[in-house]
Design an enzyme around this catalytic site. Sequence first.
Site, short mmCIF file in Angstrom:
data_model
loop_
_atom_site.label_atom_id
_atom_site.label_comp_id
_atom_site.label_asym_id
_atom_site.label_seq_id
_atom_site.Cartn_x
_atom_site.Cartn_y
_atom_site.Cartn_z
N LEU A 116 30.56 23.86 25.42
CA LEU A 116 30.67 24.34 26.81
C LEU A 116 29.65 25.43 27.11
O LEU A 116 29.39 26.29 26.27
CB LEU A 116 32.09 24.92 26.97
CG LEU A 116 32.39 25.64 28.27
CD1 LEU A 116 33.04 24.68 29.26
CD2 LEU A 116 33.33 26.82 28.05
N HIS A 138 42.64 44.61 34.83
CA HIS A 138 41.32 44.07 34.45
C HIS A 138 41.27 43.76 32.96
O HIS A 138 40.68 42.77 32.55
CB HIS A 138 40.22 45.07 34.82
CG HIS A 138 40.05 45.24 36.31
ND1 HIS A 138 40.00 44.17 37.17
CD2 HIS A 138 39.94 46.35 37.09
CE1 HIS A 138 39.85 44.62 38.41
NE2 HIS A 138 39.82 45.93 38.39
N ASP A 187 40.77 36.20 40.49
CA ASP A 187 41.23 37.27 41.39
C ASP A 187 42.69 37.63 41.11
O ASP A 187 43.46 36.79 40.65
CB ASP A 187 41.06 36.79 42.85
CG ASP A 187 41.08 37.94 43.83
OD1 ASP A 187 41.01 39.12 43.40
OD2 ASP A 187 41.17 37.68 45.05
C1 IPE Z 1 36.07 38.17 44.42
O1 IPE Z 1 37.21 38.93 44.44
C2 IPE Z 1 35.15 38.65 43.34
C3 IPE Z 1 35.61 38.41 41.99
C4 IPE Z 1 36.70 37.81 41.61
C5 IPE Z 1 34.74 38.92 40.98
P1 IPE Z 1 37.38 40.20 45.39
O2 IPE Z 1 38.76 40.70 45.14
O3 IPE Z 1 36.26 41.13 45.22
O4 IPE Z 1 37.26 39.52 46.83
P2 IPE Z 1 37.79 40.00 48.25
O5 IPE Z 1 37.31 41.41 48.42
O6 IPE Z 1 39.29 39.94 48.21
O7 IPE Z 1 37.23 39.02 49.22
C1 IPE Z 2 39.60 40.46 40.40
O1 IPE Z 2 40.73 41.23 40.57
C2 IPE Z 2 38.57 41.14 39.55
C3 IPE Z 2 37.45 41.69 40.31
C4 IPE Z 2 37.17 41.48 41.56
C5 IPE Z 2 36.53 42.56 39.59
P1 IPE Z 2 40.86 42.29 41.72
O2 IPE Z 2 40.48 43.63 41.19
O3 IPE Z 2 40.14 41.86 42.94
O4 IPE Z 2 42.43 42.25 41.98
P2 IPE Z 2 43.17 42.39 43.37
O5 IPE Z 2 42.58 41.38 44.30
O6 IPE Z 2 42.97 43.80 43.82
O7 IPE Z 2 44.60 42.08 43.04
MG MG Z 3 40.63 40.81 44.56
#
Ligand code: IPE
Ligand code: IPE
Ligand code: MG
Length: 242
Positions: free
Chosen positions: A133, A39, A22
């Site tokens: 792995l 990303h 995240d």
């Molecule tokens: C969780 O992150 C999903 C992934 C890392 C793929 P999100 O950014 O989607 O989660 P929330 O919305 O903060 O809970």
């Molecule tokens: C995690 O990064 C990747 C996915 C959930 C696809 P985020 O896109 O959730 O990044 P933040 O949480 O907005 O910083």
């Molecule tokens: Mg996120």
Amino acid sequence: MSSTESPLEGLPIPAHIAIIMDGNGRWAKQRGQPRMAGHRAGTENIRSIVSECNTLGVRYLTIYAFSTENWSRPSLEVQGLMQILGDFIDRETKNLHEQHVRLRHLGRLEGLSPRLRRKVQHAIELTQHNTGLTLAVAFNYGGRADIVDAVRGLVAQGVSLDKIDEQLISDHLYTATMPDPDIVIRTSGERRISNFMIWQAAYSEYWFTPVLWPDFRPEHIHQAIRDYGRRERRFGGLTEQS
Ligand code: IPE
Ligand code: IPE
Ligand code: MG
């Protein structure tokens, strides 16, 4: 072999590490860049973490890359994430194969485009006999969907009531044959599970870090493993220290 010298000598290495990757969006925002740049940087970062886990002797690494809830993001971002998965497979599969990594997908493949599905399936088939792995990519994954799909499978097979137990359900989840995660790592400072492995992580240890995913380095994996080594897992029972 390792980029660092025996940093974890004598410590137990978790058999299964699961990571909620995240913070890509915030990483990009901090730099005044579009979310997709985050990303892309986050996806680039996967390589070194997989390689480190493989070197350390971790058997399973699960990475949460796209949740069933992430479909609710703007369609351009969703499209971008789909594109990035395809690019990741194109770019990394050969290298992963050479490292004897076995690829696996967790989630609903049928939600992806036929082209992307074929790419995923091809990478899985190519690496299926590898003995290093196992890298499980949770993409279009939801913990609740996982359980719903397992139940659907059981009902479709006409399994009788008295046969249903925890093991049978585990055997029908996307993670069938994988051990439950020993440790779940979440980056970016959020302290929630966001529908990840809600069944499998029932007794996992959790490790949270404020580090944003694109900045997560092998040394952070070492920190998590050191911390894991200090914890006492009781699984509801008692130990000598209790
Ligand atoms: C969780 O992150 C999903 C992934 C890392 C793929 P999100 O950014 O989607 O989660 P929330 O919305 O903060 O809970
Ligand atoms: C995690 O990064 C990747 C996915 C959930 C696809 P985020 O896109 O959730 O990044 P933040 O949480 O907005 O910083
Ligand atoms: Mg996120």
